[in-house]
Design an enzyme around this catalytic site. Structure first.
Site, mmCIF file in Angstrom:
data_model
loop_
_atom_site.group_PDB
_atom_site.id
_atom_site.type_symbol
_atom_site.label_atom_id
_atom_site.label_comp_id
_atom_site.label_asym_id
_atom_site.label_seq_id
_atom_site.Cartn_x
_atom_site.Cartn_y
_atom_site.Cartn_z
ATOM 1 N N GLU A 45 25.426 -21.320 -31.154
ATOM 2 C CA GLU A 45 25.374 -19.852 -30.743
ATOM 3 C C GLU A 45 26.218 -19.580 -29.326
ATOM 4 O O GLU A 45 26.278 -20.507 -28.424
ATOM 5 C CB GLU A 45 24.046 -19.531 -30.171
ATOM 6 C CG GLU A 45 23.576 -18.080 -29.770
ATOM 7 C CD GLU A 45 22.196 -17.866 -29.502
ATOM 8 O OE1 GLU A 45 21.800 -16.736 -29.160
ATOM 9 O OE2 GLU A 45 21.491 -18.812 -29.175
ATOM 10 N N LYS A 112 22.800 -11.132 -34.376
ATOM 11 C CA LYS A 112 21.206 -11.689 -34.301
ATOM 12 C C LYS A 112 20.097 -10.343 -34.195
ATOM 13 O O LYS A 112 20.392 -9.277 -33.316
ATOM 14 C CB LYS A 112 21.323 -12.224 -32.745
ATOM 15 C CG LYS A 112 20.157 -13.110 -32.510
ATOM 16 C CD LYS A 112 20.405 -13.772 -31.089
ATOM 17 C CE LYS A 112 19.181 -14.683 -30.709
ATOM 18 N NZ LYS A 112 19.344 -15.510 -29.453
ATOM 19 N N CYS A 148 19.580 -18.527 -33.724
ATOM 20 C CA CYS A 148 18.736 -19.061 -32.768
ATOM 21 C C CYS A 148 17.250 -18.266 -32.964
ATOM 22 O O CYS A 148 16.652 -18.763 -33.628
ATOM 23 C CB CYS A 148 19.242 -19.100 -31.225
ATOM 24 S SG CYS A 148 18.220 -20.166 -30.199
#
Length: 541
Positions: A45, A112, A148
Site C-alpha cells: 500500500e 480504498k 489493507c
C-alpha cells in the site's frame, strides 16, 4: 483449459516521501519478478510515497510527483502486470489507490473503501472513500484488488465476489503490535471464505518513526486455509502460482512459523532502530550505559541493528554508582565490542552546585539534586552526538515513561527511545531472550533490583509498586481505558491504583517532550494516545 497465473509478492521497505527512490525500487522489483517468470508483481500500500506520508499528502506538488512516478512505471516496466499503491486525485478528491499497469497502460484503479481512523491511523484526514470494486482480467483470470483495511471488513470482499473475482490481491501497510500476525491470519481466513476466492496478502516491511511494519505476507486459499506465511521484519519476494481451473495454489517458498512474542518484539526494536538511524542519515548511535537492565538491553538492540562499529557506550559514574554497575557495564561493552568510555559527572555536578549555592541556600536536599545528575549526563551525551553525528538513544521503558520516573532534559535527552513502549516486565523477558541467542547481558544485571542510583541505596520500588503490579495497572489504564474503580475491582490496592493513575495523568507534559520510540503495543505513548496536558479530568470513574 487451465489458466495459470504466477504472482510475485514483493514485501519491500520504502522511504516515506522519496517518490523517485521508491519508484526506482518498484521498477527494479518488477524487473526481478519478470526474471522469475512472474505474470504479476504486487507491491504494498502507498508504495510510491511510503506509509504513512501524513501531511505530505496535503502538499500541492504531490499530484504532480505521483503522476510523474506513474508515467515512469508505464514507460519502464514491460511484459509484466504491476500492482502498486499510491495516492491520487480524482474529481477533486484524494484517494488511497491500487493501480494495475501493463505495457505502458494504466488498466484500472481501485480506491480504498475502508479508511482506518483509530489507534495510529488517521486516513480520513486525507482520503475520500471509494465505493466500487475492481476486477481485472489477467491471463484469463478475473483478479480483484483491495487495500489493507478493506480486508478487515466484509463489504469489499463480498463486492469482489459479486463481480466474479477468482483471486484477490490485497496490498498492505499494516504496522506491527504484539499478536498482530495471529490476528491477521484469523481475519484473512474468514475473509477468503466470504469472498469465495483465495487471497494473496502482501505487507510492507520497515521502520517509520514509531511504527514498524513487520511483513509476514500470507496466502490463504478459498476454504480459508493458511497455505503460506512469509518472513517477518525483512524484505523478501514470494512467488505464488494460481491455477484457476482447479483453484489450486502453490508457493515456491517454505512457510515461516509465527515468531514468539519475545522474538517478534525484539526484532521489531532492532528494525525500528536500524531504519530510524539509517533513513535519517546518522553515522551511528551513542547511549549512556549505566549497568542497569534498560541500558543493557538498549545496547544489545543497537548492536544487533547497526553493528558494534557504529555504537558507542558511555558510563557516566557519580558517587552513588556502585562498583557492580561499573563492572557490569564494562563487561557488556567488551562482550559486544563497542567503543566504551567512562566520564565522571562528579566535577560538573559540583560546579553546578557551587553556582547554585545561593539559590539553594536554606533548602533541604531533594530530587532536584538527583535530576541534576541526570541532566549532567544528558549534556555529555548530546555534546558527543553533536560532535560525532551520532544519534543519542535514550533508555527509558514504558513503565517509567508512564509514571514520569524520568528526568526531563536528563535521561530523556536524546533522539530515539528504543524501549519507550516496552513495559519493565517485558524488558526482563527480552533480556533473557537475547541472552538465549548469545550471552551479552551480564546475568547480575538481570537479577539485581533495579535502581537509578541517584541516591544512596536507592531502588525503583522505594517509590513505585512492584513492576508486576505496576505494569498490570498501567496496561488496564493506558491500553484498556479502565477507570480507577474498575482497576480496583480487579483486585488491586486502592492506594496503589490511585497513585499510579495520578502519576500517569500529571506526567503527560513530560511524554509530550519525549523522544520518539518503537511502538509494540496496541496503545503506545505517541500517535496512539493523545491526551491534553492541561486537564481537570478525574480518572476515578
Amino acid at each position: 483449459m487451465s489458466n495459470a497465473l504466477r504472482v510475485l509478492m514483493a514485501q519491500q521497505n520504502f522511504l516515506v516521501g522519496d517518490i523517485p527512490g521508491n519508484t526506482q525500487k518498484v521498477i527494479d522489483g518488477a524487473n526481478q519478478a519478470r526474471m522469475q517468470q512472474a505474470d504479476v508483481v504486487m507491491f504494498p500500500e502507498l508504495a510510491l510515497t511510503g506509509y504513512p506520508p501524513e501531511d505530505l499528502l496535503l502538499r500541492p506538488s504531490l499530484e504532480t510527483r505521483v503522476g510523474q512516478a506513474l508515467q515512469r512505471l508505464c514507460d519502464e516496466v514491460r511484459d509484466i502486470y504491476l500492482v502498486v499503491g499510491y495516492p491520487r486525485m480524482r474529481d477533486g478528491k484524494l484517494y488511497n489507490m491500487a493501480g494495475v499497469i501493463h505495457n505502458g497502460q494504466l488498466l484500472g484503479e481501485y480506491a480504498k473503501q475502508c479508511l482506518p481512523n483509530y489507534q495510529v491511523f488517521d486516513e480520513k484526514r486525507y482520503f475520500s472513500e471509494g465505493d466500487q470494486p475492481l476486477v481485472v482480467p489477467i491471463n484469463g483470470v478475473p483478479v480483484a484488488l483491495t487495500v489493507c483495511e478493506d480486508i478487515w471488513h466484509p463489504g469489499p470482499a463480498l463486492q469482489a465476489r459479486e463481480a466474479g473475482a477468482q483471486l484477490m490481491l490485497n496490498i498492505n501497510a499494516s504496522p506491527f503490535h504484539i499478536d498482530k500476525p495471529r490476528h491477521r491470519t484469523e481475519l484473512l481466513r474468514e475473509r477468503a471464505r466470504q469472498a469465495g476466492c483465495p487471497i494473496l496478502y502482501v505487507n510492507m516491511v520497515g521502520g517509520q518513526d514509531e511504527l514498524v511494519f513487520d511483513g509476514g505476507s500470507k496466502v490463504v486459499d478459498v476454504a480459508g486455509e493458511l497455505l503460506f506465511s512469509g518472513d517477518h521484519f525483512q524484505e523478501a519476494d514470494y512467488l505464488v502460482e494460481f491455477d484457476s481451473a482447479s483453484g489450486r495454489l502453490s508457493c515456491a517458498h517454505p512457510s515461516e512459523p509465527h515468531p514468539t512474542l519475545e522474538q517478534s518484539v525484539y526484532n521489531a526494536l532492532v528494525l525500528g532502530v536500524r531504519d530510524y538511524v539509517n533513513k535519517n542519515g546518522f553515522k551511528g548511535v551513542v547511549l549512556g550505559l549505566s549497568g542497569g537492565i534498560d541500558s543493557a538491553l538498549t545496547l544489545a538492540v543497537a548492536v544487533d541493528a547497526l553493528g558494534a562499529e557504529r555504537v558507542e557506550a558511555v558510563m557516566m559514574p557519580f558517587r552513588y554508582t556502585s562498583s557492580m554497575s561499573l563492572e557490569d557495564a564494562e563487561a557488556e561493552a567488551n562482550t559486544l565490542g563497542v567503543q566504551y568510555d567512562v566520564i565522571s559527572i562528579e566535577p560538573m555536578f559540583d560546579t553546578f552546585m557551587g553556582q547554585l549555592a545561593d539559590q539553594f541556600e536554606g533548602t533541604a536536599r531533594d530530587t532536584t539534586e538527583e535530576n541534576l545528575q541526570a541532566r549532567c549526563r544528558g549534556v555529555l551525551l548530546m555534546a558527543i552526538s553533536n560532535k560525532k553525528g551520532y544519534l543519542v538513544l535514550t533508555t527509558g521503558n514504558k513503565s517509567e515513561m508512564a509514571v514520569g520516573y524520568s528526568t526531563l532534559y536528563g535521561d530523556m535527552a536524546g533522539g530515539f527511545d528504543v524501549l519507550k513502549d516496552v513495559p519493565k516486565t517485558l524488558v526482563y523477558r527480552l533480556s533473557n531472550y537475547r541472552n538465549s541467542i548469545s550471552p551479552v547481558i551480564p546475568q547480575r544485571v538481570i537479577d539485581r533490583p533495579p535502581s537509578a542510583e541517584l541516591a544512596p541505596d536507592q531502588t525503583d520500588q522505594d517509590s513505585l509498586p512492584d513492576y508486576d503490579v505496576l505494569d498490570r495497572i498501567l496496561e488496564l489504564y493506558v491500553e484498556c481505558d479502565y477507570s480507577a474503580d474498575a482497576i480496583i475491582a480487579e483486585g488491586f490496592d486502592e492506594t496503589d491504583v490511585k497513585r499510579v493513575i495520578w502519576l500517569v495523568d500529571i506526567n503527560e507534559y513530560k511524554r509530550r517532550q519525549a523522544p520518539v520510540g518503537v511502538r509494540i503495543t496496541q496503545r503506545g505513548f505517541g500517535r496512539d494516545r493523545r491526551y491534553p496536558i492541561t486537564s481537570g479530568w478525574k480518572a476515578g470513574v
